[in-house]
Design a protein around this motif. Structure first.
Motif, PDB file in Angstrom:
ATOM      1  N   ASN A 128       1.017  -1.475   0.187  1.00 23.48           N
ATOM      2  CA  ASN A 128      -0.026   0.020   0.452  1.00 23.48           C
ATOM      3  C   ASN A 128       1.049   1.082   0.191  1.00 23.48           C
ATOM      4  N   GLU A 129       0.479   1.997  -0.403  1.00 23.07           N
ATOM      5  CA  GLU A 129       0.804   3.706  -0.341  1.00 23.07           C
ATOM      6  C   GLU A 129       1.930   4.243   0.980  1.00 23.07           C
ATOM      7  N   ASP A 130       2.675   4.310   1.304  1.00 21.57           N
ATOM      8  CA  ASP A 130       3.698   4.583   2.552  1.00 21.57           C
ATOM      9  C   ASP A 130       3.260   6.043   2.306  1.00 21.57           C
ATOM     10  N   PRO A 131       2.596   6.442   3.871  1.00 20.93           N
ATOM     11  CA  PRO A 131       2.621   7.696   4.352  1.00 20.93           C
ATOM     12  C   PRO A 131       3.248   8.212   4.949  1.00 20.93           C
ATOM     13  N   LEU A 132       4.457   7.756   5.222  1.00 23.75           N
ATOM     14  CA  LEU A 132       5.404   8.378   5.782  1.00 23.75           C
ATOM     15  C   LEU A 132       6.058   9.515   5.158  1.00 23.75           C
ATOM     16  N   PRO A 133       6.659   9.652   4.359  1.00 23.17           N
ATOM     17  CA  PRO A 133       6.798  10.738   3.418  1.00 23.17           C
ATOM     18  C   PRO A 133       6.067  11.926   3.965  1.00 23.17           C
ATOM     19  N   SER A 134       4.453  11.779   3.268  1.00 23.25           N
ATOM     20  CA  SER A 134       3.878  13.479   3.827  1.00 23.25           C
ATOM     21  C   SER A 134       3.603  13.453   5.461  1.00 23.25           C
ATOM     22  N   LEU A 135       3.417  12.206   6.121  1.00 28.40           N
ATOM     23  CA  LEU A 135       3.796  12.683   7.389  1.00 28.40           C
ATOM     24  C   LEU A 135       5.627  13.736   7.888  1.00 28.40           C
ATOM     25  N   LEU A 136       6.542  12.460   7.419  1.00 24.55           N
ATOM     26  CA  LEU A 136       7.428  13.575   7.733  1.00 24.55           C
ATOM     27  C   LEU A 136       7.304  15.051   7.378  1.00 24.55           C
ATOM     28  N   GLU A 137       6.222  15.506   6.429  1.00 23.51           N
ATOM     29  CA  GLU A 137       6.293  16.526   5.784  1.00 23.51           C
ATOM     30  C   GLU A 137       5.904  17.688   6.958  1.00 23.51           C
ATOM     31  N   LEU A 138       4.927  16.866   7.472  1.00 20.62           N
ATOM     32  CA  LEU A 138       3.392  17.781   8.441  1.00 20.62           C
ATOM     33  C   LEU A 138       4.592  17.666   9.946  1.00 20.62           C
ATOM     34  N   GLN A 139       5.588  16.965   9.705  1.00 17.82           N
ATOM     35  CA  GLN A 139       5.883  17.284  10.783  1.00 17.82           C
ATOM     36  C   GLN A 139       7.528  17.976  11.073  1.00 17.82           C
ATOM     37  N   ARG A 140       7.465  18.823   9.876  1.00 17.30           N
ATOM     38  CA  ARG A 140       8.721  19.188   9.386  1.00 17.30           C
ATOM     39  C   ARG A 140       7.529  21.169   9.605  1.00 17.30           C
ATOM     40  N   ARG A 141       6.487  20.711   8.913  1.00 16.05           N
ATOM     41  CA  ARG A 141       5.632  22.261   9.236  1.00 16.05           C
ATOM     42  C   ARG A 141       5.157  22.856  10.262  1.00 16.05           C
ATOM     43  N   TYR A 142       4.495  21.321  11.323  1.00 13.14           N
ATOM     44  CA  TYR A 142       4.200  22.134  12.072  1.00 13.14           C
ATOM     45  C   TYR A 142       4.676  21.540  13.383  1.00 13.14           C
ATOM     46  N   THR A 143       6.237  21.817  13.726  1.00 12.89           N
ATOM     47  CA  THR A 143       7.237  21.792  14.660  1.00 12.89           C
ATOM     48  C   THR A 143       6.674  22.821  15.488  1.00 12.89           C
ATOM     49  N   PRO A 144       6.524  22.447  16.710  1.00 11.34           N
ATOM     50  CA  PRO A 144       7.360  21.396  17.169  1.00 11.34           C
ATOM     51  C   PRO A 144       7.002  20.231  18.174  1.00 11.34           C
ATOM     52  N   PHE A 145       5.816  20.476  17.260  1.00 10.49           N
ATOM     53  CA  PHE A 145       4.457  18.921  17.587  1.00 10.49           C
ATOM     54  C   PHE A 145       5.759  17.447  17.562  1.00 10.49           C
ATOM     55  N   GLN A 146       5.493  16.496  18.193  1.00  9.13           N
ATOM     56  CA  GLN A 146       6.473  15.396  18.355  1.00  9.13           C
ATOM     57  C   GLN A 146       5.467  14.088  17.596  1.00  9.13           C
ATOM     58  N   PHE A 147       5.995  13.884  16.982  1.00  3.08           N
ATOM     59  CA  PHE A 147       4.820  12.946  16.077  1.00  3.08           C
ATOM     60  C   PHE A 147       5.248  10.931  16.054  1.00  3.08           C
ATOM     61  N   TYR A 148       4.421  10.574  16.280  1.00  3.99           N
ATOM     62  CA  TYR A 148       4.335   9.075  16.789  1.00  3.99           C
ATOM     63  C   TYR A 148       3.196   8.070  15.932  1.00  3.99           C
ATOM     64  N   VAL A 149       3.967   7.029  15.449  1.00  2.00           N
ATOM     65  CA  VAL A 149       3.077   5.889  14.458  1.00  2.00           C
ATOM     66  C   VAL A 149       2.912   4.736  15.510  1.00  2.00           C
ATOM     67  N   VAL A 150       2.130   3.866  15.005  1.00  5.01           N
ATOM     68  CA  VAL A 150       2.342   2.960  15.465  1.00  5.01           C
ATOM     69  C   VAL A 150       0.694   1.733  14.831  1.00  5.01           C
ATOM     70  N   GLN A 151       1.180   0.415  14.559  1.00  2.00           N
ATOM     71  CA  GLN A 151       0.464  -0.185  13.501  1.00  2.00           C
ATOM     72  C   GLN A 151      -0.758  -1.158  14.053  1.00  2.00           C
ATOM     73  N   LEU A 152      -1.865  -0.525  13.560  1.00  4.09           N
ATOM     74  CA  LEU A 152      -3.208  -0.932  13.862  1.00  4.09           C
ATOM     75  C   LEU A 152      -3.011  -2.798  14.626  1.00  4.09           C
ATOM     76  N   GLY A 153      -3.604  -3.502  15.492  1.00  2.00           N
ATOM     77  CA  GLY A 153      -3.708  -4.837  15.768  1.00  2.00           C
ATOM     78  C   GLY A 153      -2.387  -4.848  16.509  1.00  2.00           C
ATOM     79  N   ALA A 154      -1.166  -3.357  16.902  1.00  3.34           N
ATOM     80  CA  ALA A 154      -0.268  -4.210  17.261  1.00  3.34           C
ATOM     81  C   ALA A 154      -0.330  -3.639  18.819  1.00  3.34           C
ATOM     82  N   ASP A 155       0.895  -3.988  19.312  1.00  5.71           N
ATOM     83  CA  ASP A 155       0.669  -3.907  20.934  1.00  5.71           C
ATOM     84  C   ASP A 155       1.007  -2.503  21.060  1.00  5.71           C
TER      85      ASP A 155
END
Length: 400
Positions: A128-155
């Motif tokens: 599936n399309e990788d969302p990470l490039p878009s998320l990294l761009e958002l993190q640069r635009r909306y500094t100083p927010f800290q971004f986290y990622v977790v997989q659905l169904g994971a611990d």
């Protein structure tokens, strides 16, 4: 004093007087004079039943809706720890932009809270399309927010910072459910459980969910159809307190409509990147069918969403005043009705008839059928009716 009056936040004003076939879309005018501040603007935003506004006046209007939703209910205490959910949709990026703007104002206008951003990776496969490039761009635009990622169904402990995240090869443990309706409902509940666990891990007391009026109107009808009528008030309310450890889920965009979100995305040049895995045929599940039904009705009767959504505001949760803590569903945390419902007993009675089948020809024992129905209810007495239906569709394993 605020220059935005109460009339700006009604049931979409004269929308209720619209006739079938009326247009429900606004217009972005190329240039002209703002009817609010009088200044010339290169782009004017003409919402339905509002005068054309310039870029700044339009942003002020929509951002005030966000602040008013939180302020009127006094739902967010000062210096609260907030976890903001984003999924790449237009409304989630609008909420992110509004919260960032509120955090960068001067002391008097600043929204005093500490925000973190969470993205739940719900991809079924790594293709599936990788969302990470878009998320990294958002993190640069909306500094100083800290971004986290977790997989659905994971611990929940597998949560990672965005810059350190790498998707696991086993994207998601697939439950074998017979229908797409049960599949979507199951993973929606799992998503809520994951959000609560991650928020507790990050020591956040509040969660911001980017649901707008059309999504909540659809959710209201869907919840009733799925048998979640007892908890539908919390499904569409500003504040939902069913997450673990007393964490409160807030929906500060509940008063925004699709038109306002579309114009805000245009005004702020946002780039949505949502990939909806459930966007199959409209009738492939009860949720998709309800979403298509509301959208189609909204095209012809522009008061549809407003009427359904405002009706949801009037629904009160039935909570009995007792000293004992109420019993909740082990899956969705909704309050359980301890009394055996005649309706539920009839449903289980019908299922018992189907299960016994041929045996009924040999021994037509009504008492045995009723006893079998009560046994079925007692076997899953820790689940609500809707979650019990999911359990019945799982071909193996247990629900929780």
């Amino acid at each position: 004093m605020c220059s935005i009056g109460e009339d700006d936040f009604g049931d979409e004003g004269a929308t209720h007087a619209m006739l079938p076939g009326s247009s429900a879309t606004g217009t972005v005018i190329s240039a002209g004079s703002c009817n609010k501040c009088g200044l010339n603007s290169n782009a004017l935003y003409k919402l339905n039943f509002r005068a054309a506004e310039c870029h700044e006046c339009f942003l002020s209007y929509t951002r005030h809706k966000f602040r008013a939703a939180l302020g009127a209910a006094k739902a967010l205490p000062r210096n609260a720890e907030v976890l903001l959910l984003i999924n790449g949709s237009a409304e989630s990026l609008v909420l992110l932009d509004m919260l960032h703007f509120a955090q960068t104002q001067n002391t008097f206008k600043r929204l005093h809270c500490n925000a973190r951003v969470l993205y739940i990776d719900a991809r079924l496969t790594s293709n599936n399309e990788d969302p990470l490039p878009s998320l990294l761009e958002l993190q640069r635009r909306y500094t100083p927010f800290q971004f986290y990622v977790v997989q659905l169904g994971a611990d929940p402990s597998s949560m990672q910072l965005l810059e350190d995240y790498s998707a696991s090869s086993a994207i998601r443990d697939q439950k074998k459910l017979r229908s797409l309706t049960a599949h979507q409902d199951y993973w929606q509940q799992q998503r809520k459980r994951l959000i609560g666990a991650v928020a507790a891990q990050l020591q956040c007391t509040h969660v911001f969910e980017p649901s707008i009026s059309v999504a909540l109107a659809t959710q209201l009808l869907t919840s009733v159809a799925l048998g979640r009528g007892g908890s539908v008030a919390l499904d569409v309310a500003l504040l939902d307190d069913r997450l673990q450890d007393g964490i409160k889920l807030l929906r500060p965009l509940k008063d925004l409509n699709e038109q306002e979100v579309t114009f805000y995305v245009h005004a702020q040049q946002l780039q949505p990147f949502e990939t909806d895995e459930n966007a199959l045929s409209p009738d492939s599940s009860l949720q998709n069918l309800t979403r298509a039904f509301v959208a189609n009705l909204q095209l012809n009767y522009a008061s549809t969403v407003s009427t359904v959504f405002r009706t949801g505001d009037k629904i009160a949760l039935n909570r009995q005043q007792t000293e004992e803590l109420p019993t909740t569903c082990a899956q969705c945390q909704s309050i359980l009705d301890c009394e055996v419902s005649d309706t539920l007993l009839a449903i289980e009675y019908s299922r018992a008839v189907s299960e016994m089948g041929v045996a009924l020809r040999n021994n037509d024992n009504v008492e045995a059928l009723e006893q079998r129905a009560k046994q079925r209810l007692a076997a899953t007495d820790d689940l609500c009716h809707a979650c019990r239906n999911i359990q019945d569709e799982i071909t193996s394993d247990t629900l929780v």
